[in-house]
Scaffold this motif. Sequence first.
Motif, mmCIF file in Angstrom:
data_model
loop_
_atom_site.group_PDB
_atom_site.id
_atom_site.type_symbol
_atom_site.label_atom_id
_atom_site.label_comp_id
_atom_site.label_asym_id
_atom_site.label_seq_id
_atom_site.Cartn_x
_atom_site.Cartn_y
_atom_site.Cartn_z
ATOM 1 N N LYS A 126 0.826 -1.200 0.000
ATOM 2 C CA LYS A 126 0.000 0.000 0.000
ATOM 3 C C LYS A 126 0.861 1.250 0.000
ATOM 4 O O LYS A 126 0.572 2.225 -0.714
ATOM 5 C CB LYS A 126 -0.914 -0.016 1.232
ATOM 6 C CG LYS A 126 -1.940 1.126 1.254
ATOM 7 C CD LYS A 126 -2.921 0.985 0.119
ATOM 8 C CE LYS A 126 -3.989 2.071 0.183
ATOM 9 N NZ LYS A 126 -4.958 1.985 -0.936
ATOM 10 N N LYS A 127 1.936 1.200 0.764
ATOM 11 C CA LYS A 127 2.842 2.342 0.825
ATOM 12 C C LYS A 127 3.491 2.567 -0.538
ATOM 13 O O LYS A 127 3.608 3.690 -1.019
ATOM 14 C CB LYS A 127 3.907 2.103 1.893
ATOM 15 C CG LYS A 127 4.877 3.262 2.065
ATOM 16 C CD LYS A 127 5.866 2.971 3.179
ATOM 17 C CE LYS A 127 6.853 4.127 3.364
ATOM 18 N NZ LYS A 127 7.842 3.830 4.432
ATOM 19 N N ALA A 128 3.932 1.438 -1.150
ATOM 20 C CA ALA A 128 4.560 1.543 -2.471
ATOM 21 C C ALA A 128 3.570 2.080 -3.499
ATOM 22 O O ALA A 128 3.926 2.867 -4.378
ATOM 23 C CB ALA A 128 5.080 0.179 -2.906
ATOM 24 N N LEU A 133 1.741 6.649 -6.915
ATOM 25 C CA LEU A 133 0.758 7.626 -7.352
ATOM 26 C C LEU A 133 1.380 9.006 -7.567
ATOM 27 O O LEU A 133 0.867 9.816 -8.339
ATOM 28 C CB LEU A 133 -0.387 7.718 -6.338
ATOM 29 C CG LEU A 133 -1.333 6.513 -6.267
ATOM 30 C CD1 LEU A 133 -2.309 6.672 -5.126
ATOM 31 C CD2 LEU A 133 -2.080 6.341 -7.590
ATOM 32 N N PHE A 134 2.489 9.276 -6.873
ATOM 33 C CA PHE A 134 3.128 10.593 -6.971
ATOM 34 C C PHE A 134 4.467 10.540 -7.698
ATOM 35 O O PHE A 134 5.221 11.498 -7.683
ATOM 36 C CB PHE A 134 3.317 11.192 -5.567
ATOM 37 C CG PHE A 134 2.011 11.423 -4.856
ATOM 38 C CD1 PHE A 134 1.252 12.554 -5.115
ATOM 39 C CD2 PHE A 134 1.527 10.499 -3.945
ATOM 40 C CE1 PHE A 134 0.036 12.768 -4.474
ATOM 41 C CE2 PHE A 134 0.314 10.707 -3.302
ATOM 42 C CZ PHE A 134 -0.437 11.850 -3.564
ATOM 43 N N VAL A 165 -2.051 14.391 -16.282
ATOM 44 C CA VAL A 165 -0.843 14.967 -16.881
ATOM 45 C C VAL A 165 -0.360 16.111 -16.001
ATOM 46 O O VAL A 165 -1.118 17.050 -15.704
ATOM 47 C CB VAL A 165 -1.131 15.470 -18.318
ATOM 48 C CG1 VAL A 165 0.120 16.115 -18.913
ATOM 49 C CG2 VAL A 165 -1.596 14.306 -19.194
ATOM 50 N N VAL A 166 0.912 16.023 -15.579
ATOM 51 C CA VAL A 166 1.459 17.046 -14.686
ATOM 52 C C VAL A 166 2.452 17.955 -15.392
ATOM 53 O O VAL A 166 2.798 19.023 -14.878
ATOM 54 C CB VAL A 166 2.124 16.393 -13.456
ATOM 55 C CG1 VAL A 166 1.090 15.673 -12.612
ATOM 56 C CG2 VAL A 166 3.237 15.448 -13.876
ATOM 57 N N ALA A 167 2.933 17.532 -16.580
ATOM 58 C CA ALA A 167 3.875 18.385 -17.316
ATOM 59 C C ALA A 167 3.977 17.906 -18.760
ATOM 60 O O ALA A 167 3.754 16.730 -19.068
ATOM 61 C CB ALA A 167 5.253 18.363 -16.670
ATOM 62 N N ASP A 195 -2.245 5.261 -11.048
ATOM 63 C CA ASP A 195 -2.009 3.989 -10.374
ATOM 64 C C ASP A 195 -1.073 3.110 -11.209
ATOM 65 O O ASP A 195 -0.545 3.539 -12.244
ATOM 66 C CB ASP A 195 -3.318 3.261 -10.076
ATOM 67 C CG ASP A 195 -4.127 2.961 -11.332
ATOM 68 O OD1 ASP A 195 -3.532 2.869 -12.419
ATOM 69 O OD2 ASP A 195 -5.360 2.823 -11.222
ATOM 70 N N ALA A 196 -0.874 1.839 -10.761
ATOM 71 C CA ALA A 196 0.102 0.959 -11.397
ATOM 72 C C ALA A 196 -0.211 0.679 -12.858
ATOM 73 O O ALA A 196 0.688 0.400 -13.654
ATOM 74 C CB ALA A 196 0.195 -0.359 -10.621
#
Length: 208
Positions: A126-128, A133-134, A165-167, A195-196
Amino acid sequence: MSLHMIRGEARYHEIAVVLAEKISSGTYAVGEKLHARSNLATTFGVSAETARKAVQVLVELKILEVRHGSGCYVLSKEKAAAFAAQYQDVRSEKKMREELLQILEKQQQDAVRAKAILYDLEASAKKAENILLFTPFTLLIDTTCPHLNESIGALNLWHHTGATVVAIVRGSTTLLSPGPHAILKAGDTIYFVGDAKARQRMEAFLRP
């Protein structure tokens, strides 16, 4: 004497078995007079009453006989051997039961440990996943893209792929947090998070 009566392995039963083993091995011969109960008590480090009970067990089994005014004598080697063997069978059964209980207890402990490890694995996964996600993926838009010169908003990328899309990097220019009006062009490198499976869905959508 039944099996049930010797399962408890009281001290006088143990002494009775030792005496039976001595008789079956020939240490005490049939017809031989056994030591007085007081001597037996001293030999085994028990009370006279415990020694008396041990002798009484063998008398009831007709391994020994009491001759009044004379003492206690060995009566049967065969019955002594049978009693000793019976006792050993019971002890073997008890040992097997104890070993089985130990195995079951260990299995229970292993199950608890396995459950704890599984919980840790799930927490790590879950942590991974949260970290993923970021962590931006990258994808190069080439001339095979079926959506060239279309805007992010018109394509409804998030709806189709679950990616954001972040960039967009176009040559030496980097457009951060592009809005819905940003246009996709050949040669663009897009950075996106999700997600994955977001990367697979983006590639399927933009590079069919």
